[in-house]
Write an enzyme that holds these catalytic residues in place. Sequence first.
Site, PDB file in Angstrom:
ATOM      1  N   ALA A   1     -11.256  24.644  -0.856  1.00  0.00           N
ATOM      2  CA  ALA A   1     -10.599  23.551  -1.585  1.00  0.00           C
ATOM      3  C   ALA A   1     -11.371  22.263  -1.333  1.00  0.00           C
ATOM      4  O   ALA A   1     -12.076  22.140  -0.333  1.00  0.00           O
ATOM      5  CB  ALA A   1      -9.167  23.416  -1.089  1.00  0.00           C
TER       6      ALA A   1
ATOM      7  N   GLY B   1     -10.551  28.311   0.701  1.00  0.00           N
ATOM      8  CA  GLY B   1     -10.192  28.698  -0.653  1.00  0.00           C
ATOM      9  C   GLY B   1     -11.274  29.550  -1.313  1.00  0.00           C
ATOM     10  O   GLY B   1     -10.979  30.353  -2.208  1.00  0.00           O
TER      11      GLY B   1
ATOM     12  N   GLU C   1     -10.545  32.923  -0.209  1.00  0.00           N
ATOM     13  CA  GLU C   1      -9.279  33.333  -0.836  1.00  0.00           C
ATOM     14  C   GLU C   1      -9.508  33.759  -2.288  1.00  0.00           C
ATOM     15  O   GLU C   1      -8.894  34.708  -2.774  1.00  0.00           O
ATOM     16  CB  GLU C   1      -8.262  32.181  -0.764  1.00  0.00           C
ATOM     17  CG  GLU C   1      -7.811  31.917   0.664  1.00  0.00           C
ATOM     18  CD  GLU C   1      -6.879  30.721   0.765  1.00  0.00           C
ATOM     19  OE1 GLU C   1      -7.309  29.608   0.426  1.00  0.00           O
ATOM     20  OE2 GLU C   1      -5.731  30.896   1.194  1.00  0.00           O
TER      21      GLU C   1
ATOM     22  N   GLU D   1      -9.385  26.914   7.724  1.00  0.00           N
ATOM     23  CA  GLU D   1      -8.364  25.882   7.460  1.00  0.00           C
ATOM     24  C   GLU D   1      -7.733  25.362   8.742  1.00  0.00           C
ATOM     25  O   GLU D   1      -7.358  24.189   8.834  1.00  0.00           O
ATOM     26  CB  GLU D   1      -7.269  26.440   6.540  1.00  0.00           C
ATOM     27  CG  GLU D   1      -7.667  26.587   5.077  1.00  0.00           C
ATOM     28  CD  GLU D   1      -8.320  27.921   4.757  1.00  0.00           C
ATOM     29  OE1 GLU D   1      -8.783  28.601   5.707  1.00  0.00           O
ATOM     30  OE2 GLU D   1      -8.374  28.293   3.572  1.00  0.00           O
TER      31      GLU D   1
HETATM   32  C1  LIG Z   1      -0.067  22.367  -0.820  1.00  0.00           C
HETATM   33  C2  LIG Z   1      -1.505  22.363  -1.302  1.00  0.00           C
HETATM   34  C3  LIG Z   1      -2.153  23.722  -1.313  1.00  0.00           C
HETATM   35  C4  LIG Z   1      -3.644  23.650  -1.375  1.00  0.00           C
HETATM   36  C5  LIG Z   1      -4.258  25.005  -1.207  1.00  0.00           C
HETATM   37  C6  LIG Z   1      -5.441  24.925  -0.309  1.00  0.00           C
HETATM   38  C7  LIG Z   1      -6.052  26.262  -0.089  1.00  0.00           C
HETATM   39  C8  LIG Z   1      -7.110  26.405   0.964  1.00  0.00           C
HETATM   40  O1  LIG Z   1      -6.636  27.386   1.841  1.00  0.00           O
HETATM   41  C9  LIG Z   1      -7.480  25.175   1.734  1.00  0.00           C
HETATM   42  C10 LIG Z   1      -8.967  25.050   1.942  1.00  0.00           C
HETATM   43  O2  LIG Z   1      -9.781  25.718   1.384  1.00  0.00           O
HETATM   44  S1  LIG Z   1      -9.427  23.854   3.055  1.00  0.00           S
HETATM   45  C11 LIG Z   1     -11.200  23.899   3.036  1.00  0.00           C
HETATM   46  C12 LIG Z   1     -11.684  25.016   3.818  1.00  0.00           C
HETATM   47  N1  LIG Z   1     -13.117  24.952   3.914  1.00  0.00           N
HETATM   48  C13 LIG Z   1     -13.728  24.427   4.976  1.00  0.00           C
HETATM   49  O3  LIG Z   1     -13.127  24.043   5.940  1.00  0.00           O
HETATM   50  C14 LIG Z   1     -15.226  24.353   4.899  1.00  0.00           C
HETATM   51  C15 LIG Z   1     -15.690  22.998   5.297  1.00  0.00           C
HETATM   52  N2  LIG Z   1     -17.128  22.835   5.144  1.00  0.00           N
HETATM   53  C16 LIG Z   1     -17.999  23.316   6.039  1.00  0.00           C
HETATM   54  O4  LIG Z   1     -17.672  23.986   6.992  1.00  0.00           O
HETATM   55  C17 LIG Z   1     -19.448  22.992   5.803  1.00  0.00           C
HETATM   56  O5  LIG Z   1     -19.511  21.843   5.029  1.00  0.00           O
HETATM   57  C18 LIG Z   1     -20.254  24.110   5.115  1.00  0.00           C
HETATM   58  C19 LIG Z   1     -20.393  25.287   6.071  1.00  0.00           C
HETATM   59  C20 LIG Z   1     -19.537  24.560   3.853  1.00  0.00           C
HETATM   60  C21 LIG Z   1     -21.632  23.574   4.726  1.00  0.00           C
HETATM   61  O6  LIG Z   1     -22.273  23.052   5.858  1.00  0.00           O
HETATM   62  P1  LIG Z   1     -23.603  22.165   5.726  1.00  0.00           P
HETATM   63  O7  LIG Z   1     -24.532  22.855   4.804  1.00  0.00           O
HETATM   64  O8  LIG Z   1     -24.040  21.827   7.099  1.00  0.00           O
HETATM   65  O9  LIG Z   1     -23.146  20.856   4.943  1.00  0.00           O
HETATM   66  P2  LIG Z   1     -22.208  19.667   5.441  1.00  0.00           P
HETATM   67  O10 LIG Z   1     -23.052  18.556   5.915  1.00  0.00           O
HETATM   68  O11 LIG Z   1     -21.126  20.185   6.319  1.00  0.00           O
HETATM   69  O12 LIG Z   1     -21.512  19.276   4.057  1.00  0.00           O
HETATM   70  C22 LIG Z   1     -22.263  18.743   2.982  1.00  0.00           C
HETATM   71  C23 LIG Z   1     -21.379  17.800   2.193  1.00  0.00           C
HETATM   72  O13 LIG Z   1     -20.313  18.559   1.590  1.00  0.00           O
HETATM   73  C24 LIG Z   1     -19.053  18.002   1.943  1.00  0.00           C
HETATM   74  N3  LIG Z   1     -18.094  19.128   2.040  1.00  0.00           N
HETATM   75  C25 LIG Z   1     -18.232  20.261   2.748  1.00  0.00           C
HETATM   76  N4  LIG Z   1     -17.168  21.061   2.542  1.00  0.00           N
HETATM   77  C26 LIG Z   1     -16.348  20.405   1.671  1.00  0.00           C
HETATM   78  C27 LIG Z   1     -15.104  20.733   1.067  1.00  0.00           C
HETATM   79  N5  LIG Z   1     -14.472  21.909   1.272  1.00  0.00           N
HETATM   80  N6  LIG Z   1     -14.551  19.823   0.262  1.00  0.00           N
HETATM   81  C28 LIG Z   1     -15.149  18.639   0.015  1.00  0.00           C
HETATM   82  N7  LIG Z   1     -16.347  18.289   0.541  1.00  0.00           N
HETATM   83  C29 LIG Z   1     -16.933  19.171   1.363  1.00  0.00           C
HETATM   84  C30 LIG Z   1     -19.294  17.318   3.279  1.00  0.00           C
HETATM   85  O14 LIG Z   1     -18.317  16.348   3.526  1.00  0.00           O
HETATM   86  C31 LIG Z   1     -20.695  16.754   3.082  1.00  0.00           C
HETATM   87  O15 LIG Z   1     -20.573  15.584   2.336  1.00  0.00           O
HETATM   88  P3  LIG Z   1     -21.520  14.317   2.616  1.00  0.00           P
HETATM   89  O16 LIG Z   1     -20.973  13.270   1.738  1.00  0.00           O
HETATM   90  O17 LIG Z   1     -22.883  14.785   2.270  1.00  0.00           O
HETATM   91  O18 LIG Z   1     -21.362  13.997   4.095  1.00  0.00           O
END
Ligand SMILES: CCCCCCC[C@H](O)CC(=O)SCCNC(=O)CCNC(=O)[C@H](O)C(C)(C)COP(=O)([O-])OP(=O)([O-])OC[C@H]1O[C@@H](n2cnc3c(N)ncnc32)[C@H](O)[C@@H]1OP(=O)([O-])[O-]
Length: 712
Positions: free
Chosen positions: A61, A103, A106, A126
């Site tokens: 997400a 997500g 998922e 998450e």
């Molecule tokens: C009630 C409501 C219901 C909602 C339902 C939700 C469902 C779901 O379960 C929730 C989720 O998925 S929660 C999500 C679960 N997912 C996670 O927790 C994954 C979180 N992400 C990571 O772990 C790492 O970023 C990666 C491994 C994907 C890439 O690593 P890398 O290659 O070293 O790269 P990097 O340096 O880390 O990032 C580069 C740029 O991308 C940006 N950005 C990254 N992810 C983003 C995102 N999801 N989004 C936006 N931006 C995101 C990051 O900020 C950075 O921006 P900057 O402006 O350049 O600074």
Amino acid sequence: MAQYRIVSGSVAVISIQNPPVNALSAAVREGLLLSVRAAASDPLVRSVVISGHNGPFCGGADIKEFGNVSHLESGPHLVEIFESVEALAKPVVAAIEGFALGGGLELALACHYRFGHSEARVGLPEVSLGLLPGAGGSQRLPRLLGVRAALDMIVTGRHVAAGEALKLGLLDRLTDGNTVDAAVRFAQSAEGKPLDDRRLGNRPCPPLENIDAFFEEALIHARGRARGAAAPLACVQAVRGAATLPFLKGMELEKRLMETLMTSGQAQASRYCFFTERGAARWTTPTGARWDTCRARPISTAAVIGLGTMGRGITVALARAGLSVVAVETQEHQLDEAQRAVSRMLKGGGGVSYSADLQAAAGADLVVEAVFEDMAVKEEIFKQLSSVCKPGALLATNTSSLDIDRLASCTLRPEQVLGLHFFAPAHVMRLLEVVSGPRTSPQTVAAAMQLGRRMGKVSVAVGNCPGFVGNRMLKPYLEQAYFLLEEGASPELVDAALEEFGFPMGVFKMSDLSGLDIGWRVRKEEGLTGPGVTADQPMRTRRGRRYSPLGDLMCEEGRYGQKTGRGWYLYDRPGARVARSDPWLRSFLEEYRERHGLLARRIDQQEVLERCLYALINEGFRVLEDGVAASPQNIDAIYVFGYGWPKHRGGPMFYAAQVGLARVLEGLEKYHKAHPDSPHLQPCSLLRRLVASGSPPIHKWSEVVKGHRSQL
Ligand SMILES: CCCCCCC[C@H](O)CC(=O)SCCNC(=O)CCNC(=O)[C@H](O)C(C)(C)COP(=O)([O-])OP(=O)([O-])OC[C@H]1O[C@@H](n2cnc3c(N)ncnc32)[C@H](O)[C@@H]1OP(=O)([O-])[O-]
């Protein structure tokens, strides 16, 4: 956005397009749902492949939307999209390259088949954002893997490599080649085959014996590790739902739990940490240098001088980042021992050579000095390095508090001198303070920051002052803890309050672990204790302010902490880790109070927290005011990644904002009134100014700091 194209006559390829991580923003969700509907209604389409555009499958997400309910609610909801993917009457194959996280995974779980590249990784992280997998992940993953494996992945949030994912049954197939091509071929072969069994929402969870006992134990285990974080416990509850409820009921439970977490302060704090960690790469220095205007010269060879615990860890960290390292230790017996220890950590040679001669550093692009904390010794080494090392080589010190500028003055290249403050163990701890003095060049900082990233560190650029940012703020925190002992608290009470707050260990356990003698040596250098202090000086006052000699007295008794088997706690033997209360210490404190006419009073956990944390936070405001840290976010990154500040509390400055700046100010005023001889409790002017300007949100503090930049 999602791209839609038909290949091989019958396969719809839907490609998620939202660089850099293909996050599921409102526009992507919209595009995805339209594409799925198009594939469903097109009679020519007989199968579907979902992939990520240009590499990664999907990072989940869009975290940027989480702070804003209207963003979150615009566009179709992920649950709805994934339901339509799963319900599709044509086989859907996820083609996973790079990563499928949150997500993203998922979505893959809603597909009927999962193809992965052999270097891909998958996970439901998450929990580290203070959430749970809220788009069916908590319900589908246990149905696929069984409760044990799913619970482990969901509660830890760990990334699973493709090979392990295949073994677990999370991925159906791996390929070393083009994942989308392989997935398309597979999708065609699956066309027309029954899909009921492939829909995880239709499957029951594999049965588990003694299910109640299993989840009770899982909950106890999660609570023990969560340090007060709510998300891991909610994850256990959601997986229990998967194991005990029909799919749709489980989905309702997941939704309820997710709604509670999503709006919590903990999720807000964890999200803030996510962006804070990444924001540190956009550094600025007190001298005005910036990440986007400086080019770094790459570093490929390094020398480490001094192979004690820190030097060994630094050698390993550099070697693991692919540098060729020469490790220098002038004491032969120490060199042999270090060589064995480093080889063990690296599981082999790993590009490290060893020498007893400083001359061996001559060809290195970067030298990291890691000898013990003695200014005179370090000055001598920097003098020698200045003449031994090649022009252009950067000279770094791993000091945790000494003056970088003084060391720079011993060299003929002050612009290439900096501090690289690693945290023990240096090859494990994520934080690196990159310390620049007034003469350090922007290129030097840029090179160090780039190297930090290569080592996988959260590198934070800070200015030069005693203790830099982290240890400077730690000093008042420690000081208040000592004062509390004088006033009647026990180490157990103080530590319990801090551990309940979420620190992995309280201040006294931490002090036992790192060694009481380190602070003792620093205090001697500062002339606060030791031979320089004359007998006629009052024991509990230094330079007109309250001073506690408790730490010094402990060291005089030979109680250095774990290494001597005795410190604030008792250990079974030197080097043992399990802390036990020590009756000796109790009588020692009683005698001490009696000798100094101090009356022990009842101290509660609230006071412990406020005295220790508010004093630390107050110093954080001073750090900002002095321009030693560029932002409150940088301070928070330092505390979360270097000092065990709980992520779900965001860092000290974020915590101050969450508590309310006015309340922190009020608390400090109250305690300063009660302890006017403790200047660390005197609210600093930046805090007062922030409160006077209506306590703006943390990202607006810089506007109030402006005009009060660097004193350096
Ligand atoms: C009630 C409501 C219901 C909602 C339902 C939700 C469902 C779901 O379960 C929730 C989720 O998925 S929660 C999500 C679960 N997912 C996670 O927790 C994954 C979180 N992400 C990571 O772990 C790492 O970023 C990666 C491994 C994907 C890439 O690593 P890398 O290659 O070293 O790269 P990097 O340096 O880390 O990032 C580069 C740029 O991308 C940006 N950005 C990254 N992810 C983003 C995102 N999801 N989004 C936006 N931006 C995101 C990051 O900020 C950075 O921006 P900057 O402006 O350049 O600074």
